[in-house]
Design a protein around this motif. Structure first.
Motif, mmCIF file in Angstrom:
data_model
loop_
_atom_site.group_PDB
_atom_site.id
_atom_site.type_symbol
_atom_site.label_atom_id
_atom_site.label_comp_id
_atom_site.label_asym_id
_atom_site.label_seq_id
_atom_site.Cartn_x
_atom_site.Cartn_y
_atom_site.Cartn_z
ATOM 1 N N CYS A 346 -30.024 6.769 11.151
ATOM 2 C CA CYS A 346 -29.161 7.946 10.936
ATOM 3 C C CYS A 346 -29.271 8.922 12.103
ATOM 4 C CB CYS A 346 -29.550 8.659 9.640
ATOM 5 S SG CYS A 346 -29.176 7.740 8.135
ATOM 6 N N LYS A 347 -30.487 9.195 12.516
ATOM 7 C CA LYS A 347 -30.717 10.136 13.616
ATOM 8 C C LYS A 347 -30.061 9.646 14.901
ATOM 9 C CE LYS A 347 -34.538 12.694 15.814
ATOM 10 N NZ LYS A 347 -34.365 12.387 17.229
ATOM 11 N N LYS A 348 -30.222 8.370 15.194
ATOM 12 C CA LYS A 348 -29.652 7.819 16.420
ATOM 13 C C LYS A 348 -28.134 7.872 16.385
ATOM 14 C CE LYS A 348 -30.062 3.887 19.556
ATOM 15 N NZ LYS A 348 -30.616 2.517 19.750
ATOM 16 N N ILE A 349 -27.537 7.541 15.252
ATOM 17 C CA ILE A 349 -26.072 7.571 15.126
ATOM 18 C C ILE A 349 -25.555 8.994 15.299
ATOM 19 C CG2 ILE A 349 -24.147 7.285 13.518
ATOM 20 C CD1 ILE A 349 -25.682 4.874 12.337
ATOM 21 N N VAL A 350 -26.155 9.937 14.582
ATOM 22 C CA VAL A 350 -25.689 11.327 14.635
ATOM 23 C C VAL A 350 -25.836 11.895 16.044
ATOM 24 C CG1 VAL A 350 -26.166 13.668 13.833
ATOM 25 C CG2 VAL A 350 -26.073 11.791 12.190
ATOM 26 N N GLU A 351 -26.985 11.670 16.669
ATOM 27 C CA GLU A 351 -27.205 12.228 18.004
ATOM 28 C C GLU A 351 -26.341 11.548 19.053
ATOM 29 O OE1 GLU A 351 -31.401 12.209 18.770
ATOM 30 O OE2 GLU A 351 -31.765 13.920 17.425
ATOM 31 N N ARG A 352 -26.057 10.257 18.889
ATOM 32 C CA ARG A 352 -25.157 9.581 19.820
ATOM 33 C C ARG A 352 -23.754 10.163 19.761
ATOM 34 N NH1 ARG A 352 -26.162 4.545 22.239
ATOM 35 N NH2 ARG A 352 -28.324 4.594 22.959
ATOM 36 N N ASN A 353 -23.402 10.759 18.637
ATOM 37 C CA ASN A 353 -22.095 11.390 18.485
ATOM 38 C C ASN A 353 -22.126 12.883 18.806
ATOM 39 O OD1 ASN A 353 -19.918 9.452 17.243
ATOM 40 N ND2 ASN A 353 -21.848 8.904 16.267
ATOM 41 N N GLY A 354 -23.257 13.375 19.331
ATOM 42 C CA GLY A 354 -23.350 14.773 19.730
ATOM 43 C C GLY A 354 -23.753 15.722 18.636
ATOM 44 N N GLY A 355 -24.284 15.204 17.518
ATOM 45 C CA GLY A 355 -24.704 16.062 16.420
ATOM 46 C C GLY A 355 -26.210 16.140 16.293
ATOM 47 N N LYS A 356 -26.677 16.786 15.233
ATOM 48 C CA LYS A 356 -28.092 16.912 14.926
ATOM 49 C C LYS A 356 -28.294 16.622 13.447
ATOM 50 C CE LYS A 356 -29.524 18.358 18.985
ATOM 51 N NZ LYS A 356 -30.461 17.556 19.803
ATOM 52 N N ILE A 357 -29.485 16.155 13.114
ATOM 53 C CA ILE A 357 -29.802 15.875 11.709
ATOM 54 C C ILE A 357 -31.186 16.422 11.404
ATOM 55 C CG2 ILE A 357 -30.720 13.569 12.236
ATOM 56 C CD1 ILE A 357 -29.602 12.668 9.490
ATOM 57 N N TRP A 358 -31.355 16.971 10.210
ATOM 58 C CA TRP A 358 -32.651 17.486 9.789
ATOM 59 C C TRP A 358 -32.701 17.489 8.270
ATOM 60 C CZ3 TRP A 358 -28.646 20.428 11.625
ATOM 61 C CH2 TRP A 358 -28.178 21.470 10.812
#
Length: 399
Positions: A346-358
């Motif tokens: 999930c983290k890798k997908i979100v960050e690859r799209n320019g987002g952040k997850i927490w």
């Protein structure tokens, strides 16, 4: 007046290139600098040709220029410095310079200006200009070092992803053979050997199957970012995920509710992975009550802010960062199945799209996972509104 042609300075001397047509004014400038603590080696020039020749002979530490000269203006020396690719500071010294003209000269590239009847301020102006030059060079060096390290890191990450993909892919066949033959041993010889032999064969078979699962997860992790992006309707994705998770939802008695969700610019299958992992975890790590899961989204500047909340066992705050690391588990496999890679994906997908997850973690009181997806694709410009609107920082979103 005859210009000086030697700018070769001794160590510790200030190499000064002075654009001035008045010999007395040139001497006054040099005297003011010496009184201010500088040991000065100066060359005085009057024309652009002389200025260029001196620049090529010896690089000055600072240029001081009179604003008005018979043949050209001192501010024009800025263009010569740019043509030569130099970041040498230029300070204008003039008998009279209006505020409007001074501001325009600063805009054109002059570092500072000093009036001739205020030369006592010149040494401090020179020191400040040299300090700014030094800081600028340090910043440029730091930016170049950072850019180089980012490039090296990107290359290293690409190599690691390729290695993980190839290694995982090539390991599957021999591991499949190990798993198949250990299962065959278990079926044919269970009860025909001693009790320890049955136990050892069981361990080998279980280990092979677990390794297969790990390799499949590693392959899924390495594939993130390999596929293209497009317009994704999150409502449709959620409905597909709920069908996939149907048996787990029915078995647990979970209730999954979601509001109207936006369209985002991403890869459809990867967005499905994000929602499936987050909702699946909410079902897996449930408490005594049936899982109650809510998926929401709201607009936050140029991002969509998604939240997936549940009433499960929660997460202790000290583990809020660790849970997104590959193969990090907070519970034993006997308590909860899995390899600890879902949130890392999930983290890798979100960050690859320019987002952040927490995660907003609180042990025993459920969890709220939040992630952002930027509106940087063409379809999202209209959805997110005016792109000049203030964008909330992630720190603001967390509070």
């Amino acid at each position: 007046m005859t210009p000086t042609n030697d700018l070769a300075a001794q160590p510790g001397q200030l190499r000064l290139l002075h654009v001035e047509d008045n010999e007395l004014d040139a001497e006054l400038v040099a005297t003011a600098l010496r009184k201010g603590g500088f040991s000065v080696s100066a060359a005085v020039v009057q024309t652009e040709a002389e200025f260029e020749r001196q620049l090529r002979l010896h690089r000055p530490d600072v240029v001081i220029a009179d604003y008005n000269l018979p043949q050209w203006k001192g501010i024009e020396a800025v263009e010569v410095l740019r043509r030569e690719g130099l970041d040498t500071p230029l300070i204008l010294v003039s008998g009279a310079l209006g505020d409007v003209t001074a501001v325009e000269c600063i805009k054109q590239g002059a570092t500072d200006y000093v009036l001739k009847d205020g030369l006592a301020r010149l040494p401090e102006a020179v020191r400040r200009a040299l300090q700014e030059k030094r800081l600028l060079r340090l910043r440029r060096q730091a930016e170049e070092d950072l850019a180089r390290k980012v490039e090296e890191l990107a290359r290293s990450n690409a190599d690691l992803e390729q290695f993980a993909y190839v290694a995982s892919h090539d390991l599957q066949e021999p591991l499949r053979m190990v798993a198949a033959y250990t299962q065959l041993l278990a079926e044919r010889y269970r009860g025909k050997l001693d009790e320890n032999a049955d136990k050892f064969i069981g361990y080998a078979s279980e280990g092979a199957l677990r390794m297969q699962s790990l390799i499949q997860d590693l392959l899924a992790f390495s594939r993130v970012g390999r596929n293209g992006s497009g317009r994704v309707d999150c409502n449709a994705v959620i409905e597909e995920v709920l069908v996939t998770l149907g048996p787990a939802i029915q078995e647990s008695g979970a209730v999954v509710a979601h509001a109207a969700l936006p369209e985002v610019w991403a890869n459809r299958s990867q967005m499905a992975q994000v929602f499936q992992n987050l909702i699946g975890n909410a079902i897996k790590f449930r408490g005594k009550e049936p899982p109650a899961i809510s998926v929401q989204a709201e607009k936050a500047g140029q991002h969509w802010l998604f939240s997936v909340s549940d009433n499960g066992i929660g997460i202790a705050p000290e583990y809020a960062e660790n849970i997104f690391v590959v193969f990090q588990r907070l519970h034993a496999r006997t308590e909860y199945p899995g390899n600890g890679i879902g949130l890392a994906i999930c983290k890798k997908i979100v960050e690859r799209n320019g987002g952040k997850i927490w995660v907003e973690a609180q042990a025993g009181h459920g969890s709220v996972f939040k992630f952002t997806m930027p509106c940087d694709g063409p379809p999202e410009k209209e959805l997110c509104g005016d792109e000049n609107k203030d964008i909330k920082s992630l720190q603001e979103l967390r509070t």
